[in-house]
Write an enzyme that holds these catalytic residues in place. Sequence first.
Site, short mmCIF file in Angstrom:
data_model
loop_
_atom_site.label_atom_id
_atom_site.label_comp_id
_atom_site.label_asym_id
_atom_site.label_seq_id
_atom_site.Cartn_x
_atom_site.Cartn_y
_atom_site.Cartn_z
N ASP A 1 2.36 -8.55 2.22
CA ASP A 1 1.22 -7.68 1.62
C ASP A 1 0.19 -8.09 2.07
O ASP A 1 -0.41 -9.30 1.51
CB ASP A 1 1.48 -7.73 0.08
CG ASP A 1 0.36 -7.31 -0.91
OD1 ASP A 1 -0.54 -6.55 -0.24
OD2 ASP A 1 0.73 -7.20 -2.19
N SER B 1 -4.55 -0.84 -8.05
CA SER B 1 -4.22 -2.24 -8.18
C SER B 1 -4.95 -3.19 -7.70
O SER B 1 -5.09 -4.50 -8.13
CB SER B 1 -2.94 -2.38 -7.37
OG SER B 1 -3.23 -2.08 -6.20
N HIS C 1 -3.58 -6.81 -1.26
CA HIS C 1 -3.79 -7.60 -2.52
C HIS C 1 -4.28 -8.80 -2.17
O HIS C 1 -4.27 -9.35 -1.06
CB HIS C 1 -2.67 -7.37 -3.52
CG HIS C 1 -2.27 -5.90 -3.72
ND1 HIS C 1 -1.06 -5.56 -3.43
CD2 HIS C 1 -2.95 -5.38 -4.70
CE1 HIS C 1 -1.05 -4.26 -3.92
NE2 HIS C 1 -2.08 -4.11 -4.77
#
Length: 417
Positions: free
Chosen positions: A391, A144, A394
């Site tokens: 998060d 990702s 990312h």
Amino acid sequence: MEKKKQLIGIWDVKHTFESSVVIFFIIGAVATIAFCYANMDEQDKRSTTPPPPLVVDNPANYDSLDGCDLFSGKWVHDNHTYPLYKELQCPYITGEFACGQHGRMDSNYQQWRWQPHACNLPRLDGKEVLEKLRGKRVIFVGDSVIRNQWVSMVCLLQSVIRPGKKKMQKVPNVSLLTFKALEYNVSVDFYWAPLLVESNADHPSMHKTNDRIVRIESIEKHAKNWVNTDVLVFNSYLWWRMPEFKILNGSFEDSKQYNIVDSHHAYSMVLEVWSNWLYTHINHTRTQSYFMSMTATHHRGKEWGMKGGRNCYNETDPIMKDKFWESGSDLEMMRILESSLNKLKTKGVTVQMVNITQLTQYRKDAHPSIHRMYNSPLSTTQLLNPSSYADCTHWCLPGVPDVWNEILLAYVLQGHK
């Protein structure tokens, strides 16, 4: 000169010398005043307009990057040329990368330029990039984080493509997304293969996160989708951050036969299989290959001076301490990758490592934190403690991945001269 002749015709000849002196002083005075006004204007410009950013405007200067370390530098605040696009103007930013759409109000994290110490990054020109890549295919392969980079690349390019001349589609029965710039016949693809070889993480959304099983010798399932391409960009790191891996001796249908090895050993084994495949299946006179290095994960706020269990949650400024390094970045993994690429080079195959690890270390401010889409509802306990579900892996878009692509394209466009 015409005015001077008329004056001499009116005055008496005996005053010619005096008139010349007067005219000399008049011209001198006018020149002095003009010089003063010009200086005042220039000073005024300097006082109101910041100096231009240290970037190279002419894409032909990509040739001058030979020998320059693009990975050693510093972040410079630049709200004149960054961000390179607007979040709401790129329809492909969704999920965990769309920080503004999920409530992030500050935008300072979008306004930083990476400045190498010894040279300048070329300014990205989307049309120039598409022209250089005309008729070619670029594919990003990995997890990702590299999907984060792929979306960034699509956003950087799509803004200069005319409406009706671009298309995004999911390829049926394959973990492949493809963006096509129809007018240029350019394809920019993403292929989900977080562990490179066949694994229990092969489905882009339905996979376990606390158990890793890999079938080391089975790379062809994925790799057959990577051939016939012009630019291959790999990434595989995030999913290896586990103490142990199960290495299947047979198929997933008979998943009870396996050996357990530590993550470093498993990573080395997979990179050897990947290297052998790359050596035998890729036309290296046509294809440029790259491997993106690991990126920082800012989970321990105490490493940059925060107290308690803080992480990237609520961080809005970069770390300015030179050579800062967060403990979540595994240097042994980096050494294993470098060793694999060096072995390939001895066989005549060059895979350029794009070493973005250090430049990401400073950017604790650029993660989605809580400003992203979550696949499952958050619990009451989580909501009461935002740091617990922030998060810090990312990256928001626009943001740091745009710089990864600027660096990547500096290499790619050199190769496509």
